[in-house]
Design an enzyme around this catalytic site. Structure first.
Site, PDB file in Angstrom:
ATOM      1  N   GLN A 146     -17.275  -9.580  -7.970  1.00  0.00           N
ATOM      2  CA  GLN A 146     -15.891  -9.003  -8.143  1.00  0.00           C
ATOM      3  C   GLN A 146     -15.241  -8.812  -9.517  1.00  0.00           C
ATOM      4  O   GLN A 146     -14.566  -7.838  -9.572  1.00  0.00           O
ATOM      5  CB  GLN A 146     -14.951  -9.913  -7.499  1.00  0.00           C
ATOM      6  CG  GLN A 146     -15.190 -10.294  -5.848  1.00  0.00           C
ATOM      7  CD  GLN A 146     -15.163  -8.846  -5.136  1.00  0.00           C
ATOM      8  OE1 GLN A 146     -14.135  -8.079  -4.837  1.00  0.00           O
ATOM      9  NE2 GLN A 146     -16.369  -8.406  -4.420  1.00  0.00           N
ATOM     10  N   HIS A 206     -15.259  -5.069 -10.773  1.00  0.00           N
ATOM     11  CA  HIS A 206     -14.369  -4.082 -10.445  1.00  0.00           C
ATOM     12  C   HIS A 206     -13.498  -3.529 -11.424  1.00  0.00           C
ATOM     13  O   HIS A 206     -13.257  -2.369 -11.713  1.00  0.00           O
ATOM     14  CB  HIS A 206     -13.398  -4.712  -9.653  1.00  0.00           C
ATOM     15  CG  HIS A 206     -13.808  -4.527  -8.149  1.00  0.00           C
ATOM     16  ND1 HIS A 206     -13.587  -3.325  -7.260  1.00  0.00           N
ATOM     17  CD2 HIS A 206     -14.420  -5.785  -7.389  1.00  0.00           C
ATOM     18  CE1 HIS A 206     -14.269  -3.462  -5.971  1.00  0.00           C
ATOM     19  NE2 HIS A 206     -14.737  -4.801  -5.963  1.00  0.00           N
ATOM     20  N   GLU A 244      -6.540 -12.664  -3.456  1.00  0.00           N
ATOM     21  CA  GLU A 244      -6.962 -11.553  -2.540  1.00  0.00           C
ATOM     22  C   GLU A 244      -8.054 -12.096  -1.842  1.00  0.00           C
ATOM     23  O   GLU A 244      -8.055 -11.957  -0.404  1.00  0.00           O
ATOM     24  CB  GLU A 244      -7.411 -10.364  -3.421  1.00  0.00           C
ATOM     25  CG  GLU A 244      -7.961  -9.358  -2.704  1.00  0.00           C
ATOM     26  CD  GLU A 244      -8.107  -7.925  -3.354  1.00  0.00           C
ATOM     27  OE1 GLU A 244      -8.356  -7.048  -2.948  1.00  0.00           O
ATOM     28  OE2 GLU A 244      -8.610  -8.210  -4.651  1.00  0.00           O
ATOM     29  N   HIS A 245      -9.142 -12.510  -2.419  1.00  0.00           N
ATOM     30  CA  HIS A 245     -10.451 -12.934  -1.754  1.00  0.00           C
ATOM     31  C   HIS A 245     -10.739 -14.396  -1.947  1.00  0.00           C
ATOM     32  O   HIS A 245     -10.857 -14.616  -3.094  1.00  0.00           O
ATOM     33  CB  HIS A 245     -11.739 -12.142  -2.132  1.00  0.00           C
ATOM     34  CG  HIS A 245     -11.588 -10.738  -2.061  1.00  0.00           C
ATOM     35  ND1 HIS A 245     -11.369  -9.983  -3.318  1.00  0.00           N
ATOM     36  CD2 HIS A 245     -11.652  -9.830  -0.989  1.00  0.00           C
ATOM     37  CE1 HIS A 245     -11.547  -8.815  -2.741  1.00  0.00           C
ATOM     38  NE2 HIS A 245     -11.564  -8.554  -1.572  1.00  0.00           N
ATOM     39  N   ASP A 297     -15.980  -5.941   1.193  1.00  0.00           N
ATOM     40  CA  ASP A 297     -15.761  -4.827   0.594  1.00  0.00           C
ATOM     41  C   ASP A 297     -16.357  -3.607   1.036  1.00  0.00           C
ATOM     42  O   ASP A 297     -15.834  -2.390   1.263  1.00  0.00           O
ATOM     43  CB  ASP A 297     -16.085  -4.957  -0.827  1.00  0.00           C
ATOM     44  CG  ASP A 297     -15.072  -5.720  -1.602  1.00  0.00           C
ATOM     45  OD1 ASP A 297     -13.886  -6.005  -1.238  1.00  0.00           O
ATOM     46  OD2 ASP A 297     -15.418  -6.318  -3.045  1.00  0.00           O
ATOM     47  N   HIS A 347      33.358  -1.079  16.714  1.00  0.00           N
ATOM     48  CA  HIS A 347      32.539  -1.432  17.687  1.00  0.00           C
ATOM     49  C   HIS A 347      32.993  -2.311  18.845  1.00  0.00           C
ATOM     50  O   HIS A 347      32.621  -2.283  20.063  1.00  0.00           O
ATOM     51  CB  HIS A 347      31.556  -2.785  17.011  1.00  0.00           C
ATOM     52  CG  HIS A 347      30.695  -1.967  15.695  1.00  0.00           C
ATOM     53  ND1 HIS A 347      31.019  -1.423  14.816  1.00  0.00           N
ATOM     54  CD2 HIS A 347      29.232  -2.383  15.887  1.00  0.00           C
ATOM     55  CE1 HIS A 347      29.923  -1.001  14.081  1.00  0.00           C
ATOM     56  NE2 HIS A 347      28.883  -1.585  14.778  1.00  0.00           N
TER      57      HIS A 347
END
Length: 437
Positions: free
Chosen positions: A250, A253, A318-319, A352, A412
């Site tokens: 990762q 990335h 995230e992961h 992924d 109302h």
């Protein structure tokens, strides 16, 4: 007691570079809003050196591009998309419309209605994220979105054939070779040649993410996404080589992608750090992975697994990959994560690229309050009401009158009064005397 063998500085959300990104994106959006296609073409020429007669690919051109992709790649795209479609369909089937008579003559209902049009952005650049076509377009189509407009940038002046094939096979109704802020703005705002959408989805660089942030409200978005993150929870029995490889998977990335290890074993932690130092120099993507690990890598040693899960939850990563003897414990112990990957047989890279769950996930702590992209993001959960009983409408009208007047909402209250008067002849002291009701 948590001990950090390797630490990273806190993430800044508002540095000078971010300010520059915001200003650039704001200027591009304002220009596209004002000048439409002319502005889009100007920025495409400026940023991508790309200005074809039409950014939208025609049917014949799509067929030619798809035919140029190797058969094995097409077969693999079909396999992965079938998995994404199957999982999204299971999600869709878990969402039920309902109608209930909650009391005599009072019906309340709920429907899950797809948005009419969605925009799917698939990044290009150095690493064209072909899998993002599956995640955005297939999921939208399973939700029932009628029109999916997709944009993906040219790569160094070339058409990204595999991405175009993936978009086409996923069911995109329009494919535009257009990237960056100008693509996001065109889909959100609409131009002379690109019809506007209701919701934007898909990852992208800092400019794409900022464009989505600035346009949110005019259109919906899937989520605010930052750099990809991985957090590995490992016990002393985990294979340090597997841990090291998965962390680096990762980190490649981008240079700002956090990679974090939490373990109850200091020997394992030190082995992982030593292996990363040996593996990194030979990685073809080390120009991204090396600074990511250097500047954003973390290694924390905890007393036990209970502390590991608590610490992992504080990151809301995230992961989260769980390499322990009992990985499914994480399902009960953890609350804050984009996606869990349980056991050595599972890795984040599967999520992924190939396994079928959606890879567009929350980052930078957003997993505290949201999950990732799923079929429900393309649906609006809407409600309806019907009162068929006059007696029920009378009681609701009287209740509405009292409740609204507590809040000083006289208008109302009068709507309720009218129903109570029509069906039970309750008095209307406020009504004009010459009006027949």
């Amino acid at each position: 007691m948590v001990r950090h063998l390797k630490s990273a500085p806190p993430v800044s959300h508002d540095d000078a570079r971010s300010q520059g990104v915001r200003e650039t994106v704001a200027a591009v959006i304002a220009d596209v809003r004002s000048r439409g296609d002319a502005a889009v073409r100007e920025y495409s020429e400026k940023f991508d050196n790309w200005s074809p007669e039409s950014f939208r690919l025609g049917d014949a051109e799509i067929e030619r591009i798809v035919a140029s992709v190797p058969e094995q790649a097409i077969a693999d795209i079909r396999t992965v998309q079938a998995r994404v479609r199957d999982f999204a369909q299971r999600q869709r089937e878990s969402l039920h419309d309902f109608e209930a008579e909650v009391e005599p003559g009072v019906f309340l209902g709920q429907r899950n209605v797809p948005v009419s049009a969605a925009g799917a952005y698939v990044p290009g650049g150095r690493y064209p994220l072909v899998a993002s076509a599956h995640m955005t377009v297939v999921t939208a189509k399973v939700a029932g979105v009628s029109r999916v407009t997709s944009c993906t940038p040219p790569i160094r002046g070339e058409i990204p054939a595999a991405t175009v094939a993936a978009l086409h096979l996923a069911g995109a109704d329009e494919i535009h070779l257009l990237g960056g802020t100008q693509a996001v703005a065109a889909m959100a705002l609409g131009t002379e040649t690109i019809a506007g959408v209701d919701l934007l989805a898909g990852p992208g660089n800092a400019y794409v993410a900022e464009a989505k942030r600035q346009l949110f409200g005019e259109v919906g978005i899937d989520l605010f996404a930052g750099p990809t993150e991985i957090l590995v929870i490992a016990d002393g029995a985990a294979d340090p080589f597997v841990v090291a490889v998965d962390l680096l998977s990762q980190a490649e990335h981008g240079p700002d992608s956090p990679a974090i290890l939490i373990t109850d074993s200091e020997p394992l932690a030190r082995q992982v750090m030593e292996l990363i130092a040996r593996i990194l120099p030979g990685m073809p993507t080390r120009d991204f992975a090396a600074p990511a690990w250097r500047d954003h890598g973390e290694v924390a040693v905890v007393a036990d697994m209970a502390e590991a899960y608590d610490l992992a939850d504080s990151y809301a990563a995230e992961h989260v990959q769980v390499l322990t003897g009992s990985p499914r414990e994480a399902l009960d112990r953890m609350r804050n994560y984009g996606a869990l990957f349980l056991g050595e047989g599972t890795c984040v890279s599967y999520g992924d690229k190939v396994i079928g769950t959606n890879h567009t996930l929350p980052t930078r702590g957003a997993a505290r309050y949201t999950g990732g992209l799923w079929v429900g993001k393309y649906l609006k959960t809407v409600t309806y009401q019907e009162v068929t009983s006059r007696a029920a409408s009378v009681e609701l009208g009287r209740l509405c009158g009292r409740a609204a007047r507590v809040e000083l909402f006289e208008g109302h209250a009068r709507s309720g009064d009218v129903r109570a008067h029509r069906y039970a002849r309750d008095p209307l002291p406020w009504a004009p005397t010459d009006v027949q009701i």
